[in-house]
Design a protein around this motif. Structure first.
Motif, PDB file in Angstrom:
ATOM      1  N   GLY A   1      12.458   9.299  65.721  1.00 27.45           N
ATOM      2  CA  GLY A   1      13.474   9.509  66.735  1.00 27.45           C
ATOM      3  C   GLY A   1      13.267  10.889  67.338  1.00 27.45           C
ATOM      4  N   LYS A   2      14.253  11.389  68.085  1.00 29.82           N
ATOM      5  CA  LYS A   2      14.099  12.700  68.725  1.00 29.82           C
ATOM      6  C   LYS A   2      15.317  13.568  68.413  1.00 29.82           C
ATOM      7  CE  LYS A   2      12.196  12.909  72.800  1.00 29.82           C
ATOM      8  NZ  LYS A   2      12.001  12.846  74.275  1.00 29.82           N
ATOM      9  N   VAL A   3      15.048  14.819  67.991  1.00 29.87           N
ATOM     10  CA  VAL A   3      16.089  15.802  67.718  1.00 29.87           C
ATOM     11  C   VAL A   3      15.822  17.019  68.593  1.00 29.87           C
ATOM     12  CG1 VAL A   3      17.191  17.254  65.960  1.00 29.87           C
ATOM     13  CG2 VAL A   3      16.258  15.019  65.314  1.00 29.87           C
ATOM     14  N   GLU A   4      16.858  17.510  69.277  1.00 29.97           N
ATOM     15  CA  GLU A   4      16.685  18.662  70.168  1.00 29.97           C
ATOM     16  C   GLU A   4      17.841  19.635  69.998  1.00 29.97           C
ATOM     17  OE1 GLU A   4      14.590  17.261  74.144  1.00 29.97           O
ATOM     18  OE2 GLU A   4      16.367  16.029  73.756  1.00 29.97           O
ATOM     19  N   LYS A   5      17.596  20.883  70.429  1.00 30.50           N
ATOM     20  CA  LYS A   5      18.660  21.881  70.379  1.00 30.50           C
ATOM     21  C   LYS A   5      19.772  21.439  71.312  1.00 30.50           C
ATOM     22  CE  LYS A   5      17.500  26.075  69.673  1.00 30.50           C
ATOM     23  NZ  LYS A   5      18.143  26.218  68.358  1.00 30.50           N
ATOM     24  N   ALA A   6      21.000  21.498  70.832  1.00 25.19           N
ATOM     25  CA  ALA A   6      22.147  21.035  71.625  1.00 25.19           C
ATOM     26  C   ALA A   6      22.485  22.037  72.719  1.00 25.19           C
ATOM     27  CB  ALA A   6      23.349  20.823  70.719  1.00 25.19           C
ATOM     28  N   SER A   7      22.812  21.533  73.900  1.00 22.77           N
ATOM     29  CA  SER A   7      23.239  22.433  74.979  1.00 22.77           C
ATOM     30  C   SER A   7      24.594  23.040  74.642  1.00 22.77           C
ATOM     31  CB  SER A   7      23.319  21.667  76.300  1.00 22.77           C
ATOM     32  OG  SER A   7      24.171  20.532  76.169  1.00 22.77           O
ATOM     33  N   ASP A   8      25.446  22.270  73.970  1.00 30.76           N
ATOM     34  CA  ASP A   8      26.747  22.761  73.485  1.00 30.76           C
ATOM     35  C   ASP A   8      26.828  22.532  71.993  1.00 30.76           C
ATOM     36  OD1 ASP A   8      28.162  23.505  75.988  1.00 30.76           O
ATOM     37  OD2 ASP A   8      27.878  21.378  76.443  1.00 30.76           O
ATOM     38  N   ARG A   9      26.877  23.622  71.236  1.00 33.82           N
ATOM     39  CA  ARG A   9      27.016  23.478  69.790  1.00 33.82           C
ATOM     40  C   ARG A   9      28.402  22.940  69.463  1.00 33.82           C
ATOM     41  NH1 ARG A   9      25.614  29.266  67.521  1.00 33.82           N
ATOM     42  NH2 ARG A   9      27.091  29.786  69.166  1.00 33.82           N
ATOM     43  N   GLU A  10      28.524  22.370  68.292  1.00 35.60           N
ATOM     44  CA  GLU A  10      29.765  21.697  67.919  1.00 35.60           C
ATOM     45  C   GLU A  10      30.190  22.175  66.531  1.00 35.60           C
ATOM     46  OE1 GLU A  10      31.274  17.203  69.072  1.00 35.60           O
ATOM     47  OE2 GLU A  10      29.320  17.450  68.139  1.00 35.60           O
ATOM     48  N   TYR A  11      31.285  22.926  66.479  1.00 40.69           N
ATOM     49  CA  TYR A  11      31.789  23.431  65.205  1.00 40.69           C
ATOM     50  C   TYR A  11      33.285  23.144  65.090  1.00 40.69           C
ATOM     51  CZ  TYR A  11      27.383  25.906  64.797  1.00 40.69           C
ATOM     52  OH  TYR A  11      26.044  26.201  64.711  1.00 40.69           O
ATOM     53  N   GLY A  12      33.705  22.721  63.909  1.00 36.93           N
ATOM     54  CA  GLY A  12      35.121  22.460  63.667  1.00 36.93           C
ATOM     55  C   GLY A  12      35.540  21.057  64.067  1.00 36.93           C
ATOM     56  N   ARG A  13      36.832  20.907  64.341  1.00 40.44           N
ATOM     57  CA  ARG A  13      37.390  19.577  64.629  1.00 40.44           C
ATOM     58  C   ARG A  13      36.942  19.067  65.997  1.00 40.44           C
ATOM     59  NH1 ARG A  13      41.472  22.335  61.975  1.00 40.44           N
ATOM     60  NH2 ARG A  13      42.473  21.230  60.233  1.00 40.44           N
ATOM     61  N   THR A  14      36.618  17.787  66.036  1.00 45.92           N
ATOM     62  CA  THR A  14      36.357  17.107  67.296  1.00 45.92           C
ATOM     63  C   THR A  14      36.710  15.633  67.116  1.00 45.92           C
ATOM     64  OG1 THR A  14      34.741  16.839  69.075  1.00 45.92           O
ATOM     65  CG2 THR A  14      33.954  16.470  66.833  1.00 45.92           C
ATOM     66  N   GLU A  15      36.773  14.904  68.234  1.00 43.16           N
ATOM     67  CA  GLU A  15      37.119  13.487  68.162  1.00 43.16           C
ATOM     68  C   GLU A  15      35.856  12.636  68.171  1.00 43.16           C
ATOM     69  OE1 GLU A  15      40.713  11.217  70.058  1.00 43.16           O
ATOM     70  OE2 GLU A  15      39.017  11.044  71.446  1.00 43.16           O
ATOM     71  N   CYS A  16      35.786  11.704  67.248  1.00 43.24           N
ATOM     72  CA  CYS A  16      34.661  10.763  67.167  1.00 43.24           C
ATOM     73  C   CYS A  16      35.166   9.378  67.574  1.00 43.24           C
ATOM     74  CB  CYS A  16      34.120  10.730  65.736  1.00 43.24           C
ATOM     75  SG  CYS A  16      32.863   9.471  65.419  1.00 43.24           S
ATOM     76  N   GLU A  17      34.360   8.697  68.396  1.00 39.63           N
ATOM     77  CA  GLU A  17      34.729   7.353  68.838  1.00 39.63           C
ATOM     78  C   GLU A  17      33.708   6.341  68.318  1.00 39.63           C
ATOM     79  OE1 GLU A  17      35.493   4.725  72.905  1.00 39.63           O
ATOM     80  OE2 GLU A  17      35.061   6.885  73.052  1.00 39.63           O
ATOM     81  N   VAL A  18      34.182   5.341  67.601  1.00 40.10           N
ATOM     82  CA  VAL A  18      33.323   4.270  67.098  1.00 40.10           C
ATOM     83  C   VAL A  18      33.023   3.314  68.251  1.00 40.10           C
ATOM     84  CG1 VAL A  18      33.118   2.354  65.481  1.00 40.10           C
ATOM     85  CG2 VAL A  18      34.284   4.462  64.771  1.00 40.10           C
ATOM     86  N   LEU A  19      31.726   3.059  68.482  1.00 40.90           N
ATOM     87  CA  LEU A  19      31.306   2.213  69.601  1.00 40.90           C
ATOM     88  C   LEU A  19      31.118   0.758  69.206  1.00 40.90           C
ATOM     89  CD1 LEU A  19      28.582   4.435  71.320  1.00 40.90           C
ATOM     90  CD2 LEU A  19      30.984   4.179  71.976  1.00 40.90           C
ATOM     91  N   LYS A  20      30.556   0.543  68.021  1.00 42.37           N
ATOM     92  CA  LYS A  20      30.194  -0.818  67.617  1.00 42.37           C
ATOM     93  C   LYS A  20      30.652  -1.101  66.194  1.00 42.37           C
ATOM     94  CE  LYS A  20      26.086  -1.057  70.556  1.00 42.37           C
ATOM     95  NZ  LYS A  20      24.632  -1.250  70.601  1.00 42.37           N
TER      96      LYS A  20
END
Length: 513
Positions: A95-114
């Motif tokens: 697969g492909k892993v890249e440096k994130a344009s916006d880092r993500e730390y702490g609480r965030t909302e996750c949405e289940v797609l499938k």
């Protein structure tokens, strides 16, 4: 101990690795942490029901990034990657892993797609805990994207056929709302665990194994009076009865009246008839003028063994020594992260087997402190023993910074006694994991009775914790601290200043030495 089912956790350096272990064990499934460098043959030998890749502080593209053997994906064992673990799965499987344009730390909302077995009965949208600077931007071939977040377009992936899953967030931390459910889905829906890791099963299995190991030999148990050695003694006695010889050594490093009080309790409430040895002069003599905390621990550990071996010679056929070593002792003293530094040598771990002619029985080497307490309850040990705060093997020697002598010990004993009694009087004892006083190698100017004083500074420490791996300082009310400080300074000659330690673990440790 042999376990009917095991979840293997591969550690890539995450601060949350021990939390993964705890969450799994709380679901009554046994889990164990190994370095990511574990050979593939060892994994086959362990035959785990599932494997979890922990998070980690590095990027999968760093020069010395932790890695795994490619063959791990061919074992047919379910795999769950968390954070760095997800990224490593993606990199290893093209697969492909890249440096994130916006880092993500702490609480965030996750949405289940499938729909996914990993997210069975999980809310479509929920709060998760993130801590990453890289993103998976393209999943490996054969993998589906099953969840997203605001800054992670690939927040979770699965290949149900290969039973390989990955999440960018940390389900093991308290702040992930559905984290426990996700972990349980991996354990029971994907790995098909039974969940038979219970205190009662631990007791019955331990008794069988101890009986088989000991045979007709006699066993010596070091009874300190703490939770670990007390529960260990009761467990071993159930296994081998009168073959157990309990010895309590008064090192001179115990708390006020502790040695006498616990000796009476051993006999009257636990039927642990034991030999009481006053070796305080020997320990103090060997510790004279010693300041280095590591050297203190080693001197105390070696002196313990000398005394035990001397006592063992008075009995025939003594071949084993019981110790209350815990899993955090092993994790901290023997690194599971390659070349990382040892935090400190624990009294129960620091090279003792090389110094002795007895084999070790360590029934709790795989357990956390709260699990030992649950074993104690399964053995019907009274709560007054079960709820005792942890006390270090080296005793007050590591709560006196600098050289140890009888005068300093007496000062510390009196101050510590005032502190603990006040905690109990205010009904705070059960809310605190561990509380104690530390005598500092610092003297300060004071004024008492219109006279100038130049006396010792005392630090008070109280923390909340579950297993000692992490800890927060306890937020006493100011009036409580004022009351304790005033009582100590008024009643204990040699102290004219009291301070309160508000450091958490990490970065500090619970004990000062």
């Amino acid at each position: 101990m042999q376990h009917s089912e095991l979840i293997l956790i591969l550690d890539f350096g995450s601060q949350f690795t021990q939390l993964i272990t705890r969450r799994i064990r709380e679901a009554n499934v046994y889990s164990e942490i190994y370095s990511h460098t574990i050979p593939i043959e060892k994994i086959k030998e362990l035959n785990p029901k599932g494997i979890i890749f922990s998070g980690g502080p590095m990027s999968v593209y760093d020069d010395e990034a932790p890695d795994v053997d490619d063959k791990i994906f061919d074992l047919g064992i379910p795999i769950l990657g968390i954070c760095y673990g997800l990224q490593l799965i993606s990199k290893k499987l093209n697969g492909k892993v890249e440096k994130a344009s916006d880092r993500e730390y702490g609480r965030t909302e996750c949405e289940v797609l499938k729909s996914s077995v990993l997210f069975k009965d999980v809310k479509k949208k929920s709060v998760v805990w993130m801590s990453h600077g890289d993103n998976v931007t393209e999943p490996p071939s054969g993998f589906k994207i099953i969840a997203v977040s605001k800054h992670s377009p690939i927040c979770a992936i699965e290949n149900a056929e290969r039973k390989v899953y990955g999440v960018q967030f940390h389900p093991e931390v308290h702040h992930t709302e559905e984290g426990v459910k996700i972990i349980r889905n991996f354990l029971f829906e994907i790995c098909k665990c039974k969940g038979d890791w219970t205190p009662e099963n631990f007791v019955s299995n331990s008794i069988k194994e101890i009986k088989a190991k000991v045979g007709p030999a006699n066993v010596i148990c070091a009874l300190s009076g703490g939770v670990d050695s007390t529960v260990a003694a009761v467990l071993v006695k159930q296994a081998i009865g009168e073959q157990l010889i309990c010895i309590h050594i008064d090192t001179g490093l115990m708390r006020k009246n502790e040695s006498k009080e616990i000796s009476e309790l051993f006999n009257s409430k636990l039927n642990l008839n034991h030999i009481h040895i006053d070796a305080s002069e020997l320990f103090l003599q060997k510790l004279k003028n010693v300041s280095d905390p590591e050297l203190k621990r080693k001197i105390i550990g070696n002196t313990f063994i000398e005394v035990f071996e001397k006592e063992a010679k008075k009995f025939e056929n003594v071949k084993f020594l019981v110790q209350g070593t815990l899993y955090p002792d092993v994790i901290e003293s023997v690194s599971v992260k390659g070349a990382s530094a040892t935090i400190k040598t624990h009294h129960n771990v620091g090279g003792l087997p090389e110094k002795m002619n007895l084999s070790l029985i360590e029934p709790f080497r795989e357990l956390f402190k709260d699990e030992v307490r649950n074993v104690g309850r399964a053995l019907n040990i009274p709560e007054e023993f079960i709820e005792r705060h942890p006390f270090p093997g080296p005793g007050l020697a590591v709560r006196i910074l600098g050289p140890v002598d009888k005068d300093k010990l007496d000062i510390l004993r009196e101050a510590d006694d005032i502190f603990i009694k006040a905690i109990k009087q205010h009904n705070l004892y059960k809310k605190i994991w561990q509380a104690f006083a530390v005598l500092l190698p610092v003297q300060s100017v004071g004024v008492m009775g219109d006279s100038r004083t130049y006396e010792n500074v005392l630090a008070l420490r109280a923390v909340t914790s579950v297993d000692g791996m992490t800890a927060d300082w306890f937020p006493f009310e100011p009036d409580f601290l004022a009351e304790v400080s005033n009582n100590i300074i008024n009643k204990v000659r040699g102290i004219n200043r009291v301070v309160y330690d508000i450091s958490s673990k990490p970065p500090a440790t619970i004990e000062w030495e």
